[in-house]
Enzyme design. Structure first.
Site, mmCIF file in Angstrom:
data_model
loop_
_atom_site.group_PDB
_atom_site.id
_atom_site.type_symbol
_atom_site.label_atom_id
_atom_site.label_comp_id
_atom_site.label_asym_id
_atom_site.label_seq_id
_atom_site.Cartn_x
_atom_site.Cartn_y
_atom_site.Cartn_z
ATOM 1 N NE ARG A 27 -4.200 -2.062 2.108
ATOM 2 C CZ ARG A 27 -3.676 -3.076 2.928
ATOM 3 N NH1 ARG A 27 -2.898 -2.974 3.828
ATOM 4 N NH2 ARG A 27 -4.700 -4.149 3.010
ATOM 5 C CE LYS A 40 -1.700 12.830 -15.434
ATOM 6 N NZ LYS A 40 -2.197 13.143 -16.528
ATOM 7 C CD GLU A 93 4.655 14.938 -23.932
ATOM 8 O OE1 GLU A 93 4.332 15.737 -23.177
ATOM 9 O OE2 GLU A 93 3.912 14.180 -24.395
ATOM 10 C CE LYS A 140 3.534 16.622 -15.859
ATOM 11 N NZ LYS A 140 3.645 15.302 -16.466
ATOM 12 C CD GLU A 178 -5.102 15.112 -15.698
ATOM 13 O OE1 GLU A 178 -4.048 14.451 -15.237
ATOM 14 O OE2 GLU A 178 -5.567 14.975 -16.790
ATOM 15 N NE ARG A 189 -0.971 16.546 -13.628
ATOM 16 C CZ ARG A 189 -0.463 15.723 -12.879
ATOM 17 N NH1 ARG A 189 -0.894 15.808 -11.317
ATOM 18 N NH2 ARG A 189 0.510 14.637 -13.048
ATOM 19 C CG ASN A 247 -3.617 15.334 -20.687
ATOM 20 O OD1 ASN A 247 -2.576 14.567 -20.797
ATOM 21 N ND2 ASN A 247 -4.325 15.461 -19.582
ATOM 22 C CG HIS A 249 -1.249 13.965 -24.280
ATOM 23 N ND1 HIS A 249 -0.749 14.879 -24.754
ATOM 24 C CD2 HIS A 249 -0.297 12.871 -23.668
ATOM 25 C CE1 HIS A 249 0.784 14.770 -24.310
ATOM 26 N NE2 HIS A 249 0.880 13.848 -23.475
ATOM 27 C CG HIS A 302 -3.608 8.653 -25.358
ATOM 28 N ND1 HIS A 302 -4.340 9.169 -24.221
ATOM 29 C CD2 HIS A 302 -2.183 8.946 -25.114
ATOM 30 C CE1 HIS A 302 -3.339 9.415 -23.193
ATOM 31 N NE2 HIS A 302 -2.146 9.422 -23.594
ATOM 32 C CG HIS A 350 3.639 9.239 -25.488
ATOM 33 N ND1 HIS A 350 2.191 9.452 -25.338
ATOM 34 C CD2 HIS A 350 3.754 10.341 -24.678
ATOM 35 C CE1 HIS A 350 1.607 10.263 -24.568
ATOM 36 N NE2 HIS A 350 2.615 11.043 -24.301
#
Lengths: 358, 358
Positions: free
Chosen positions: A117, A139, A181, A223, A233, A237, A241, A244, A248, A261
């Site tokens: 955990r 992330k 990026e 960032k 997010e 934030r 993306n 993206h 994606h 990517h």
């Protein structure tokens, strides 16, 4: 060496950026227990695993070497990390070290988030993309056959080492993918930085260490400002993306790993710029600047051959930014100023898809 | 109906305890988006899935029915939940509802923690054990072949419905297993509650609704006080693991699912009491009270036949409470007062293991 502090209260941490970062001073203070597991891949480990081990403190050091590539960013590979942790009897004071690109960083971070955990981890990103993307934001996660990054957690590292030295062995295509990026940060937040990138792109492609250091520093700084405002997010934030949602869809359609990517994001960003121009938000000259800087960074600016508008729509509808069935996109109000919006003419979106995928 | 508020700042939530809890007022306010996935198992779903669906608001309702049992508390089964979420296109405003015992609660909570890096969930625990154990604390996760609950997250529900009605269909053995955890709360924190349990054990075994409601309320209240002080289990919360280090060893040795968790904890608690008596911390009469209340609740008080002291030591050494190789145990300084300690005579531990496993 430059230091950027990511300010997240009791989860704050430093990013060290520059050359000669493999040094005990940059690692030992961030290892609390007496166990370390290094997670790396088959490409990076032969180059940097031993140099890293050589500068770690005298604790129990284990490693697990995963296959290289986005298609291995799965629950099954994640379980290989858990297997190793348990075989080697790592306890909840252990520290995981991610030594690799974004896939290794995301999986190692997620393994650290879930093992018992939650345990500590350190990131040593070895690609430009992961240095400017995964270094900040916490992330972590893995892909699912039905969607990218669908399984994960927010989990912050203890420290990040963004070494410009390791970029010297990065393939050209991956350097360019990272620059996609970097360009994104300029487009979303900072037209001045965009101009600096336009001026210095050939030096960056030539791997000038001080230019790369500055590009990484400024990207992470931008960032970090955003993440500090919006760690989970829910708001600003999301602007990160840009490109993206389209990107994606390209990655899903091609199968993870065939397009990098950053390459998919480059095309996605050009598509977002195209739609922004159709909506009258940016000029034709602005659109051309977006296309040209991507080309200067040796990045693709058209969608994969054969991909249809229908495929885009289907794949974009499972995007995490879909809320109650309504597609939201990150678009440009100007160069250096992005917005997240579901207020766009669907016909304009169809025109963009038709232009790029037909 | 009684309400207990678990106070965790912006992650606070209510637990509703009593009869007739399947009602829109107890669910609708806690469902934010327009999608719900009910996660249940093959035993519970035939009894309670349709009654639950009947009181949910008019949103998209999907379900996934997993096989029943601790041996299915795995990453593979967790992935079945992710498959269903993605097949049914659930977005990040979805709400997962756990309808089942501790296994379903832990897996559903963990799925909610990880799906799109975190979505909401509601717990409807259908065993006494899960009502008094999983209702408070936010611990979620799955097992690994090399250790129980080794992969997980802390994730708090929006609301918990602890229905005494559903306990009427619970097998006798599972009712007793739940009582083991209830007894634990008395032993660790509250001798008065322990006395109340000794007085009312036959009524509890007879499933008297008001006695069960009070036992659940007081157990959750005690746990909530501790969790509010120590959400991530760095200190006092560890006391709740009385009997669990020995108990997990029993469960691991037997293979998950052959012994019920509560049965293993009952024996583990008796073993902890035995060791506490050997250390001179509690009296022989105190030890006998522990044995007698477990027996009154129809619980086992001896380890599985054939399990050796060596097996106990090996299995206990992978426990999460091992820090830097040092085994820590939860022991009793008195009835109603537990401590976590690594300060015990290893010879006394050996004597306890030899008494219970030989």
């Amino acid at each position: 060496m430059q230091t950027l502090n990511v300010d997240l209260g009791d989860r704050s941490y430093p990013i060290f950026i520059g050359t000669d970062l493999f040094h005990p001073d940059n690692l030992t203070p961030y290892i609390k227990g007496n166990q370390v597991l290094i997670v790396s891949n088959e490409t990076v480990a032969p180059l940097y695993l031993e140099p890293l081990k050589a500068v770690l403190p005298a604790v129990q050091i284990d490693d697990v070497i995963l296959p290289d590539g986005e298609k291995f960013k799965t629950l099954a590979q994640l379980n290989a990390v858990f297997d190793r942790l348990l075989e080697c009897r790592h306890n909840r004071t252990t520290t995981l070290i991610a030594l690799g690109g974004g896939v290794i960083g995301d999986m190692t971070g997620f393994a650290a988030a879930c093992y018992q955990r939650g345990v500590n981890f350190i990131q040593i990103p070895t690609t430009l993309l992961s240095q400017v993307d995964s270094s900040v934001g916490g992330k972590t996660g893995v892909n699912h056959p039905l969607g990218k990054n669908m399984i994960g957690a927010f989990h912050q590292p203890q420290v990040v080492l963004a070494s410009v030295d390791v970029l010297q062995t990065l393939p050209d295509r991956e350097l360019s993918a990272g620059l996609a990026e970097v360009i994104k940060y300029g487009l979303v937040y900072d037209e001045g930085f965009l101009g600096w990138l336009e001026t210095n792109m050939s030096g960056l492609i030539g791997r000038d260490a001080s230019l790369l250091s500055y590009a990484i520093y400024r990207s992470c700084e931008l960032k970090a400002e955003v993440v500090a405002q919006d760690e989970k997010e829910s708001g600003v934030r999301a602007l990160l993306n840009l490109g993206h949602t389209f990107g994606h869809a390209i990655e899903s359609c091609q199968g993870y790993g065939n397009w990098l990517h950053g390459e998919a994001v480059a095309v996605g960003t050009v598509m977002a710029a195209d739609l922004s121009q159709r909506l009258g938000w940016i000029s034709s000259d602005d659109y051309q600047r977006v296309v040209q800087i991507m080309q200067a960074a040796n990045l693709p600016v058209t969608a994969p051959r054969g991909m249809t508008p229908e495929e885009f729509m289907t794949l974009m509808s499972v995007d995490k930014k879909v809320v109650d069935g309504q597609l939201r996109l990150i678009l440009l109000k100007a160069l250096g100023k992005a917005v997240v919006t579901d207020q766009f003419d669907p016909a304009a979106l169809q025109q963009t898809l038709t232009r790029f995928a037909a």
